[in-house]
Design a protein around this motif. Structure first.
Motif, PDB file in Angstrom:
ATOM      1  N   GLY A 203       3.156  36.518  18.726  1.00 19.33           N
ATOM      2  CA  GLY A 203       3.694  35.587  18.000  1.00 19.33           C
ATOM      3  C   GLY A 203       4.635  34.808  17.991  1.00 19.33           C
ATOM      4  N   ALA A 204       5.469  34.132  18.563  1.00 17.62           N
ATOM      5  CA  ALA A 204       6.570  32.806  19.332  1.00 17.62           C
ATOM      6  C   ALA A 204       4.718  31.929  19.050  1.00 17.62           C
ATOM      7  N   ASP A 205       3.775  31.766  19.888  1.00 17.23           N
ATOM      8  CA  ASP A 205       2.745  31.256  20.401  1.00 17.23           C
ATOM      9  C   ASP A 205       2.743  31.331  18.501  1.00 17.23           C
ATOM     10  N   ALA A 206       1.850  32.545  17.708  1.00 20.69           N
ATOM     11  CA  ALA A 206       1.527  31.860  16.273  1.00 20.69           C
ATOM     12  C   ALA A 206       2.566  30.863  15.738  1.00 20.69           C
ATOM     13  N   VAL A 207       3.461  31.010  15.416  1.00 21.72           N
ATOM     14  CA  VAL A 207       4.947  30.382  14.471  1.00 21.72           C
ATOM     15  C   VAL A 207       4.887  29.252  15.151  1.00 21.72           C
ATOM     16  N   CYS A 208       4.836  28.476  16.520  1.00 20.21           N
ATOM     17  CA  CYS A 208       4.793  27.547  16.927  1.00 20.21           C
ATOM     18  C   CYS A 208       3.769  26.229  16.975  1.00 20.21           C
ATOM     19  N   GLN A 209       2.552  27.087  17.009  1.00 21.73           N
ATOM     20  CA  GLN A 209       0.921  26.786  15.820  1.00 21.73           C
ATOM     21  C   GLN A 209       0.840  26.126  14.751  1.00 21.73           C
ATOM     22  N   SER A 210       1.794  26.622  13.999  1.00 16.86           N
ATOM     23  CA  SER A 210       1.619  26.865  12.392  1.00 16.86           C
ATOM     24  C   SER A 210       2.995  25.675  12.288  1.00 16.86           C
ATOM     25  N   VAL A 211       3.673  24.603  13.074  1.00 19.31           N
ATOM     26  CA  VAL A 211       4.722  24.157  12.890  1.00 19.31           C
ATOM     27  C   VAL A 211       4.338  23.286  13.248  1.00 19.31           C
ATOM     28  N   GLU A 212       3.652  22.711  14.713  1.00 17.97           N
ATOM     29  CA  GLU A 212       3.094  21.726  15.327  1.00 17.97           C
ATOM     30  C   GLU A 212       2.370  21.591  14.557  1.00 17.97           C
ATOM     31  N   SER A 213       1.316  22.456  13.512  1.00 13.45           N
ATOM     32  CA  SER A 213      -0.060  22.066  13.518  1.00 13.45           C
ATOM     33  C   SER A 213       0.283  21.080  11.611  1.00 13.45           C
ATOM     34  N   TYR A 214       1.536  21.473  11.327  1.00 16.95           N
ATOM     35  CA  TYR A 214       2.010  20.966  10.534  1.00 16.95           C
ATOM     36  C   TYR A 214       2.350  19.404  10.053  1.00 16.95           C
ATOM     37  N   TRP A 215       3.182  19.411  11.505  1.00 19.82           N
ATOM     38  CA  TRP A 215       3.761  17.605  11.915  1.00 19.82           C
ATOM     39  C   TRP A 215       3.013  17.218  12.287  1.00 19.82           C
ATOM     40  N   SER A 216       1.852  17.332  12.807  1.00 21.40           N
ATOM     41  CA  SER A 216       1.002  16.785  13.790  1.00 21.40           C
ATOM     42  C   SER A 216      -0.012  15.878  13.814  1.00 21.40           C
ATOM     43  N   ARG A 217       0.119  14.670  14.140  1.00 22.34           N
ATOM     44  CA  ARG A 217      -0.522  13.276  13.813  1.00 22.34           C
ATOM     45  C   ARG A 217      -1.928  13.662  13.364  1.00 22.34           C
ATOM     46  N   GLY A 218      -2.759  14.693  14.387  1.00 20.14           N
ATOM     47  CA  GLY A 218      -3.797  14.880  13.332  1.00 20.14           C
ATOM     48  C   GLY A 218      -4.262  15.885  12.311  1.00 20.14           C
ATOM     49  N   ALA A 219      -3.088  16.214  11.427  1.00 19.03           N
ATOM     50  CA  ALA A 219      -2.901  17.443  10.741  1.00 19.03           C
ATOM     51  C   ALA A 219      -4.082  16.712   9.047  1.00 19.03           C
TER      52      ALA A 219
END
Length: 195
Positions: free
Chosen positions: A93-109
């Motif tokens: 679950g922590a992995d999924a939470v972090c993926q959501s946050v990282e994907s949102y702020w990613s330069r590749g978003a």
């Protein structure tokens, strides 16, 4: 996620490329590529949604990326997660939470990846501890599984960021579960991003 990644690596190997070529992402599965069906038994990695696979060789992490690694069909059945141990439910679950946050702020978003990430995060935060503390809560597990799939779809488009990159050393050197390693790396990055 590691079982699904193993299946993806086997698909890459069916291309006829050598192991070195697969590690270097110089492979292309052809028409004889076996069909691949994914049914996650934890809610977190999002591997069922991505064209990526993680491959460790001699303690070094390698990332495979090829559209042919995406599953042909995905089955999200929360009953398959009911026997997931408490610690793994938390780490996933922590992995999924972090993926959501990282994907949102990613330069590749992209607009699409941000939409997936934004849709995934609220149910993840609302259900992660329910799924951990009440492992038989099928509603919480279903919400986690669906949201983790969305987070996977988000990173499939945007890729992950520094938190994931830093986590792999913690996992390979200290055997810290991947999701917890990402969460440990995420704290300082959130502070940095908040400045």
């Amino acid at each position: 996620g590691s079982v699904m990644d193993t299946a993806k690596i086997l698909i890459a190997m069916t291309s006829g490329a050598s192991e070195a070529e697969v590690i270097a992402n110089r492979f292309q599965p052809g028409a004889s590529r076996p069909r691949y069906y994914a049914a996650p038994t934890s809610a977190g990695s999002g591997s069922e949604s991505t064209h990526f696979a993680v491959y460790y060789k001699d303690g070094l992490k390698h990332s495979l990326a090829n559209q042919a690694l995406k599953p042909d069909e995905v089955f999200l059945d929360p009953e398959l997660t009911l026997t997931c141990p408490r610690e793994l439910s938390l780490a996933s679950g922590a992995d999924a939470v972090c993926q959501s946050v990282e994907s949102y702020w990613s330069r590749g978003a992209t607009e699409e990846s941000r939409a997936f990430a934004a849709e995934a995060l609220p149910p993840l935060l609302a259900n992660i501890f329910k799924a951990v503390d009440s492992p038989g809560d099928l509603e919480a597990r279903a919400a986690m599984l669906y949201a983790a799939n969305l987070a996977g779809r988000a990173i499939d488009l945007s890729k992950t960021t520094a938190a994931h990159a830093m986590s792999y050393g913690l996992t390979s050197r200290y055997r810290l579960q991947h999701g917890l390693a990402v969460a440990a790396a995420m704290g300082p990055l959130v502070e940095l991003m908040d400045r």
